[in-house]
Design a protein around this motif. Sequence first.
Motif, PDB file in Angstrom:
ATOM      1  N   SER A 322     -22.648   9.016 -17.518  1.00 19.96           N
ATOM      2  CA  SER A 322     -22.314   9.156 -18.938  1.00 19.96           C
ATOM      3  C   SER A 322     -22.633   7.895 -19.740  1.00 19.96           C
ATOM      4  N   GLY A 323     -22.823   6.774 -19.026  1.00 23.88           N
ATOM      5  CA  GLY A 323     -23.077   5.514 -19.700  1.00 23.88           C
ATOM      6  C   GLY A 323     -21.822   4.788 -20.145  1.00 23.88           C
ATOM      7  N   LEU A 324     -20.639   5.361 -19.887  1.00 24.82           N
ATOM      8  CA  LEU A 324     -19.393   4.752 -20.348  1.00 24.82           C
ATOM      9  C   LEU A 324     -18.856   3.704 -19.379  1.00 24.82           C
ATOM     10  N   GLY A 325     -19.304   3.736 -18.136  1.00 27.66           N
ATOM     11  CA  GLY A 325     -18.893   2.759 -17.138  1.00 27.66           C
ATOM     12  C   GLY A 325     -20.091   2.276 -16.349  1.00 27.66           C
ATOM     13  N   ASP A 326     -19.974   1.055 -15.800  1.00 27.41           N
ATOM     14  CA  ASP A 326     -21.082   0.472 -15.045  1.00 27.41           C
ATOM     15  C   ASP A 326     -20.811   0.389 -13.550  1.00 27.41           C
ATOM     16  N   LEU A 327     -19.561   0.155 -13.198  1.00 31.84           N
ATOM     17  CA  LEU A 327     -19.176   0.055 -11.797  1.00 31.84           C
ATOM     18  C   LEU A 327     -17.874   0.819 -11.606  1.00 31.84           C
ATOM     19  N   ILE A 328     -17.643   1.288 -10.381  1.00 33.17           N
ATOM     20  CA  ILE A 328     -16.455   2.080 -10.083  1.00 33.17           C
ATOM     21  C   ILE A 328     -15.704   1.431  -8.919  1.00 33.17           C
ATOM     22  N   ALA A 329     -14.416   1.222  -9.109  1.00 33.73           N
ATOM     23  CA  ALA A 329     -13.570   0.622  -8.072  1.00 33.73           C
ATOM     24  C   ALA A 329     -12.779   1.715  -7.355  1.00 33.73           C
ATOM     25  N   PHE A 330     -12.793   1.665  -6.044  1.00 35.56           N
ATOM     26  CA  PHE A 330     -12.080   2.631  -5.208  1.00 35.56           C
ATOM     27  C   PHE A 330     -10.976   1.890  -4.455  1.00 35.56           C
ATOM     28  N   GLY A 331      -9.722   2.175  -4.772  1.00 30.82           N
ATOM     29  CA  GLY A 331      -8.612   1.463  -4.178  1.00 30.82           C
ATOM     30  C   GLY A 331      -8.157   2.028  -2.847  1.00 30.82           C
ATOM     31  N   ARG A 332      -7.321   3.040  -2.894  1.00 29.36           N
ATOM     32  CA  ARG A 332      -6.779   3.620  -1.655  1.00 29.36           C
ATOM     33  C   ARG A 332      -7.877   4.091  -0.693  1.00 29.36           C
ATOM     34  N   PRO A 333      -8.958   4.706  -1.187  1.00 33.08           N
ATOM     35  CA  PRO A 333     -10.016   5.087  -0.240  1.00 33.08           C
ATOM     36  C   PRO A 333     -10.584   3.909   0.537  1.00 33.08           C
ATOM     37  N   PHE A 334     -10.653   2.729  -0.091  1.00 32.84           N
ATOM     38  CA  PHE A 334     -11.196   1.552   0.598  1.00 32.84           C
ATOM     39  C   PHE A 334     -10.186   0.993   1.600  1.00 32.84           C
ATOM     40  N   ILE A 335      -8.908   1.185   1.334  1.00 33.42           N
ATOM     41  CA  ILE A 335      -7.893   0.734   2.293  1.00 33.42           C
ATOM     42  C   ILE A 335      -8.095   1.442   3.623  1.00 33.42           C
ATOM     43  N   ALA A 336      -8.269   2.745   3.573  1.00 36.34           N
ATOM     44  CA  ALA A 336      -8.329   3.547   4.796  1.00 36.34           C
ATOM     45  C   ALA A 336      -9.737   3.707   5.356  1.00 36.34           C
ATOM     46  N   ASN A 337     -10.740   3.291   4.589  1.00 33.82           N
ATOM     47  CA  ASN A 337     -12.135   3.471   5.012  1.00 33.82           C
ATOM     48  C   ASN A 337     -12.916   2.188   4.789  1.00 33.82           C
ATOM     49  N   PRO A 349     -16.559  12.448   6.098  1.00 33.81           N
ATOM     50  CA  PRO A 349     -15.141  12.604   5.714  1.00 33.81           C
ATOM     51  C   PRO A 349     -14.431  11.258   5.620  1.00 33.81           C
ATOM     52  N   LEU A 350     -13.323  11.240   4.869  1.00 35.22           N
ATOM     53  CA  LEU A 350     -12.567  10.016   4.649  1.00 35.22           C
ATOM     54  C   LEU A 350     -11.252  10.022   5.422  1.00 35.22           C
ATOM     55  N   ASN A 351     -10.903   8.866   5.972  1.00 35.85           N
ATOM     56  CA  ASN A 351      -9.553   8.681   6.505  1.00 35.85           C
ATOM     57  C   ASN A 351      -8.555   8.702   5.359  1.00 35.85           C
ATOM     58  N   LYS A 352      -7.311   9.093   5.659  1.00 33.93           N
ATOM     59  CA  LYS A 352      -6.244   9.019   4.677  1.00 33.93           C
ATOM     60  C   LYS A 352      -5.429   7.746   4.916  1.00 33.93           C
ATOM     61  N   PRO A 353      -5.032   7.054   3.857  1.00 34.75           N
ATOM     62  CA  PRO A 353      -4.253   5.823   4.040  1.00 34.75           C
ATOM     63  C   PRO A 353      -2.857   6.110   4.547  1.00 34.75           C
ATOM     64  N   ASP A 354      -2.359   5.217   5.373  1.00 32.00           N
ATOM     65  CA  ASP A 354      -0.995   5.300   5.897  1.00 32.00           C
ATOM     66  C   ASP A 354      -0.058   4.609   4.913  1.00 32.00           C
ATOM     67  N   MET A 358       1.373   0.173   3.934  1.00 33.27           N
ATOM     68  CA  MET A 358       0.621  -0.286   2.775  1.00 33.27           C
ATOM     69  C   MET A 358       0.944  -1.740   2.429  1.00 33.27           C
ATOM     70  N   TYR A 359       2.237  -2.081   2.480  1.00 37.20           N
ATOM     71  CA  TYR A 359       2.668  -3.422   2.072  1.00 37.20           C
ATOM     72  C   TYR A 359       3.389  -4.126   3.212  1.00 37.20           C
ATOM     73  N   GLY A 360       2.870  -5.268   3.599  1.00 34.05           N
ATOM     74  CA  GLY A 360       3.484  -6.042   4.662  1.00 34.05           C
ATOM     75  C   GLY A 360       3.209  -5.457   6.033  1.00 34.05           C
ATOM     76  N   GLY A 361       3.573  -6.212   7.076  1.00 31.32           N
ATOM     77  CA  GLY A 361       3.383  -5.730   8.426  1.00 31.32           C
ATOM     78  C   GLY A 361       2.339  -6.522   9.183  1.00 31.32           C
ATOM     79  N   THR A 362       1.710  -5.856  10.140  1.00 30.68           N
ATOM     80  CA  THR A 362       0.763  -6.510  11.038  1.00 30.68           C
ATOM     81  C   THR A 362      -0.634  -5.965  10.778  1.00 30.68           C
ATOM     82  N   TYR A 363      -1.451  -5.966  11.835  1.00 32.19           N
ATOM     83  CA  TYR A 363      -2.805  -5.437  11.731  1.00 32.19           C
ATOM     84  C   TYR A 363      -2.810  -3.922  11.577  1.00 32.19           C
ATOM     85  N   LYS A 364      -1.705  -3.255  11.990  1.00 31.17           N
ATOM     86  CA  LYS A 364      -1.648  -1.797  11.934  1.00 31.17           C
ATOM     87  C   LYS A 364      -1.654  -1.322  10.486  1.00 31.17           C
ATOM     88  N   GLY A 365      -2.546  -0.377  10.201  1.00 28.40           N
ATOM     89  CA  GLY A 365      -2.683   0.103   8.842  1.00 28.40           C
ATOM     90  C   GLY A 365      -3.360  -0.899   7.926  1.00 28.40           C
TER      91      GLY A 365
END
Length: 381
Positions: A322-337, A349-354, A358-365
Amino acid sequence: MKTNNLFQPISLGRYKLNSRIVLPALTRSRSSQPGNIPNDLMATYYKQRASAGFMVTEGTQIEPRGQGYAWTPGIYNQEQIDGWRKVTDAVHASGTVIFAQLWHVGRVSHISLQPNHADPVAPSAIAAKGVKVFIETGVGKGTLVQPSVPRELSHAEIKELVQLYAQAAKNALSAGFDGVEIHCANGYLVNQFISCRTNERKDEYGGSLENRLRFLREIVQAVSEIVGPDRLGVRFSPLFSSTEEDRVYIGLVEDDPHTTYIEAIRVLEDEGVAYVSIAEADWENAPLLPDNFRREVRNIFNGRIIYAGRYTADRGAETIESGLGDLIAFGRPFIANPDLPERIANGWPLNKPDQESMYGGTYKGYIDYSIYNEKLSKQLK
């Protein structure tokens, strides 16, 4: 719809990006304690996602008073700078551009997160409602609580804060970042100055919209002197709805979001800022940004426009087309993928975020999300 345009190269300030796919600022609360220091775990997380065309770090507080959530990283001392260097080295090894997001929460904090358990600071002594902050209750444990009532910043303290943003920008360059993004969204400090509901000051920082935008302008100018306008971005989160109840965002409401943010973006245009990042509401049935607002943003701003929110690859591609945006940011999809660009390009297909991790913890998620194994997938079919 084809998503090829997400993979078109584009310039962003002084940089050439290989795609329009952005990893936006995403709070994950994994910094090392004590000291809120970026660490090896965080470096791995960002390296995994370095196939993005452009990356912005999670919000990183510019000073100790700027913290509103436990375990978020800072960028105001040498240990933190050294920790962030691990992240920038890891990302640059993949040839990706990464900016640091400079953050101060203002009133959205609690005395337990503040130096000497002092009151949080804000443009006016108005408590944030309809929002909670996360505090530590033990090693690796925490809970959500109501923000503490803030105290009003003095005029001299406001001037000092402008310089703290500039110093944080210097620290970001020392840490190897390619530039910085100023967090002016989501009801945090700069946003509190902008809104007439949270700013009741009687000096030159309050009253008229021009005065309420003064703090933003001074920060942009001070940071631009350090990094250059072509290495500077600003994030806003305008929220539109016909009902005031639906316009509340992290305890903040705007009476006239269209006028407010068009004038705020004019500030960025005046200073030649490289990009504006517009964070749309991302919950179910959230109000959409009106098309007339998007069109006016495009008409008045000559830098790049990044949109973030509940974007699918198709919706992102439509926005670019449409020309209204130049770049697109993907938040939750990038967390899980961590391999999100490759998944988009191939229609995988995409993984779903846990949500629990989401906030705090270890390497898991955090760094253990799988990448797509095309060969294995074909064997299992």
